[in-house]
Design a protein around this motif. Sequence first.
Motif, PDB file in Angstrom:
ATOM      1  N   GLU A 192       0.985  -1.183   0.006  1.00  0.00           N
ATOM      2  CA  GLU A 192       0.058  -0.020  -0.072  1.00  0.00           C
ATOM      3  C   GLU A 192       0.954   1.070  -0.027  1.00  0.00           C
ATOM      4  N   LEU A 193       0.677   2.136  -1.163  1.00  0.00           N
ATOM      5  CA  LEU A 193       1.449   3.479  -1.005  1.00  0.00           C
ATOM      6  C   LEU A 193       0.480   4.523  -0.992  1.00  0.00           C
ATOM      7  N   ALA A 194       1.082   5.529  -0.349  1.00  0.00           N
ATOM      8  CA  ALA A 194       0.061   6.747   0.124  1.00  0.00           C
ATOM      9  C   ALA A 194       0.764   7.916  -0.441  1.00  0.00           C
ATOM     10  N   SER A 195       0.134   8.946  -1.060  1.00  0.00           N
ATOM     11  CA  SER A 195       0.596  10.318  -1.178  1.00  0.00           C
ATOM     12  C   SER A 195      -0.513  11.085  -0.822  1.00  0.00           C
ATOM     13  N   SER A 196      -0.229  12.589  -0.839  1.00  0.00           N
ATOM     14  CA  SER A 196      -1.109  13.505  -0.626  1.00  0.00           C
ATOM     15  C   SER A 196      -2.528  13.580  -1.373  1.00  0.00           C
ATOM     16  N   GLY A 197      -2.437  12.852  -2.690  1.00  0.00           N
ATOM     17  CA  GLY A 197      -3.480  12.728  -3.459  1.00  0.00           C
ATOM     18  C   GLY A 197      -4.193  11.447  -3.301  1.00  0.00           C
ATOM     19  N   GLY A 198      -3.814  10.403  -2.270  1.00  0.00           N
ATOM     20  CA  GLY A 198      -4.656   9.341  -2.432  1.00  0.00           C
ATOM     21  C   GLY A 198      -3.468   8.160  -2.117  1.00  0.00           C
ATOM     22  N   ASN A 199      -4.508   6.938  -1.920  1.00  0.00           N
ATOM     23  CA  ASN A 199      -3.768   5.794  -1.700  1.00  0.00           C
ATOM     24  C   ASN A 199      -3.948   4.629  -2.771  1.00  0.00           C
ATOM     25  N   ARG A 200      -2.935   3.788  -3.223  1.00  0.00           N
ATOM     26  CA  ARG A 200      -3.127   2.727  -4.006  1.00  0.00           C
ATOM     27  C   ARG A 200      -2.455   1.649  -3.666  1.00  0.00           C
ATOM     28  N   SER A 201      -2.888   0.419  -4.057  1.00  0.00           N
ATOM     29  CA  SER A 201      -2.052  -0.846  -3.681  1.00  0.00           C
ATOM     30  C   SER A 201      -1.658  -1.762  -5.049  1.00  0.00           C
ATOM     31  N   LEU A 202      -0.812  -2.345  -4.937  1.00  0.00           N
ATOM     32  CA  LEU A 202      -0.463  -3.546  -6.010  1.00  0.00           C
ATOM     33  C   LEU A 202       0.298  -4.468  -5.325  1.00  0.00           C
ATOM     34  N   PRO A 203       0.147  -5.732  -6.026  1.00  0.00           N
ATOM     35  CA  PRO A 203       0.980  -6.733  -5.606  1.00  0.00           C
ATOM     36  C   PRO A 203       2.589  -6.738  -5.660  1.00  0.00           C
ATOM     37  N   LEU A 204       3.148  -7.068  -4.577  1.00  0.00           N
ATOM     38  CA  LEU A 204       4.752  -7.139  -4.295  1.00  0.00           C
ATOM     39  C   LEU A 204       5.354  -7.256  -5.754  1.00  0.00           C
ATOM     40  N   ALA A 205       5.081  -8.332  -6.481  1.00  0.00           N
ATOM     41  CA  ALA A 205       5.923  -8.462  -7.644  1.00  0.00           C
ATOM     42  C   ALA A 205       5.558  -7.467  -8.586  1.00  0.00           C
ATOM     43  N   GLU A 206       4.711  -6.688  -8.662  1.00  0.00           N
ATOM     44  CA  GLU A 206       4.601  -5.367  -9.499  1.00  0.00           C
ATOM     45  C   GLU A 206       5.142  -4.017  -9.022  1.00  0.00           C
ATOM     46  N   PHE A 207       5.478  -4.155  -7.678  1.00  0.00           N
ATOM     47  CA  PHE A 207       6.103  -3.257  -6.798  1.00  0.00           C
ATOM     48  C   PHE A 207       7.652  -3.189  -7.241  1.00  0.00           C
ATOM     49  N   LEU A 208       8.341  -4.278  -7.258  1.00  0.00           N
ATOM     50  CA  LEU A 208       9.862  -4.365  -7.578  1.00  0.00           C
ATOM     51  C   LEU A 208       9.810  -4.419  -9.024  1.00  0.00           C
ATOM     52  N   LYS A 209      10.826  -3.517  -9.479  1.00  0.00           N
ATOM     53  CA  LYS A 209      10.769  -3.252 -10.930  1.00  0.00           C
ATOM     54  C   LYS A 209      12.268  -3.919 -11.136  1.00  0.00           C
ATOM     55  N   GLY A 210      13.112  -4.014 -10.379  1.00  0.00           N
ATOM     56  CA  GLY A 210      14.519  -4.232 -10.777  1.00  0.00           C
ATOM     57  C   GLY A 210      15.475  -4.212  -9.617  1.00  0.00           C
ATOM     58  N   VAL A 211      16.938  -4.120  -9.896  1.00  0.00           N
ATOM     59  CA  VAL A 211      17.742  -4.160  -8.903  1.00  0.00           C
ATOM     60  C   VAL A 211      17.657  -2.525  -8.274  1.00  0.00           C
ATOM     61  N   ARG A 212      17.313  -2.422  -7.005  1.00  0.00           N
ATOM     62  CA  ARG A 212      17.378  -1.201  -6.523  1.00  0.00           C
ATOM     63  C   ARG A 212      16.062  -0.213  -7.027  1.00  0.00           C
ATOM     64  N   GLU A 213      15.332  -0.729  -7.748  1.00  0.00           N
ATOM     65  CA  GLU A 213      14.147  -0.100  -8.361  1.00  0.00           C
ATOM     66  C   GLU A 213      12.610  -0.422  -8.129  1.00  0.00           C
ATOM     67  N   THR A 214      11.666   0.391  -7.709  1.00  0.00           N
ATOM     68  CA  THR A 214      10.462   0.051  -7.290  1.00  0.00           C
ATOM     69  C   THR A 214       9.513   0.908  -8.096  1.00  0.00           C
ATOM     70  N   ASP A 215       8.398   0.624  -8.136  1.00  0.00           N
ATOM     71  CA  ASP A 215       7.275   1.494  -8.662  1.00  0.00           C
ATOM     72  C   ASP A 215       6.844   2.367  -7.482  1.00  0.00           C
ATOM     73  N   LEU A 216       7.673   3.356  -7.029  1.00  0.00           N
ATOM     74  CA  LEU A 216       7.342   4.368  -6.013  1.00  0.00           C
ATOM     75  C   LEU A 216       7.627   5.774  -6.556  1.00  0.00           C
ATOM     76  N   SER A 217       6.709   6.889  -6.850  1.00  0.00           N
ATOM     77  CA  SER A 217       6.693   7.981  -7.131  1.00  0.00           C
ATOM     78  C   SER A 217       7.482   9.001  -6.118  1.00  0.00           C
ATOM     79  N   HIS A 218       8.065  10.080  -6.439  1.00  0.00           N
ATOM     80  CA  HIS A 218       8.754  10.653  -5.593  1.00  0.00           C
ATOM     81  C   HIS A 218       7.993  11.435  -4.560  1.00  0.00           C
TER      82      HIS A 218
END
Length: 280
Positions: free
Chosen positions: A129-155
């Motif tokens: 579960e990820l949160a920002s001031s604009g709201g929350n979103r959820s995604l499977p762990l396998a989709e959150f992890l994009k590569g070595v030291r890389e995630t689907d996480l916005s700044h």
Amino acid sequence: MGKYHRPCSLKEALDVLATLHVTVAAGCTDLFPATEKQRVQGNVLDITAIEELRGIVETEVGWRIGASTTWTDLLETNLPCGFNMLKEAAREVGSIQIQNVGTVVGNLCNASPAADGIPPLLALNAEIELASSGGNRSLPLAEFLKGVRETDLSHDEMVIAIHVPKKSGDGVSSFLKLGARKHLVISIVMTAVRVVVREGIIREAAIAIGSCSPVAQRLTAVETKILGIPIDEAPNTLNSDDILVSISPISDIRGSADYRLNAALELLRRALRDIAENVR
């Protein structure tokens, strides 16, 4: 010189994220070793004072692991047997001092191929579960992890929790790790196995391998292959080709691709044998 922020509420933390580029900090057991200078550069957002982010809560649909929950918190929480593999991984995360401050979520956000918590959480079907001031979103762990030291996480986002569905607490599980020495070591190969066994037959299976590829992977072909067979026979039905369907092992300073493949197969067989002993 950056600013140090230590808010007491999630809203305050998200407001900081919305206006500043920050480094989110909790246990810092990964953050500090990766810092080349004597202090973390830039703005820091310390989330350890946000009470709602600490601890593990059982809900109607599963379990919520807050973002500042430590490995020790996890070990001290009463959880069903499906979580045993995650607890076994927790005991492998550095020393006791590291376990006391290092966080489960931080291990995921670091996104190392050798992160001990990732294979068990993949086998637990975890969602992030990820949160920002604009709201929350959820995604499977396998989709959150994009590569070595890389995630689907916005700044402007932060991970606030891991969610494990109720059904994933079922069954018996095991975590095994191979390193160059017995303790305090980065893994060469690790495996997490969770199976539901009824009357000696495997009815459900969830298996993940870590440290063999840029991102840990579920072995769906292996899971399918062992369904419906006796747990005692499962280890001997597997071969290296079953693993190669899901991953292409990497070579690096800790081990060659061939070594990793053979080690992954052996660890997987041992984990299934351990589970077979526990369900007799």
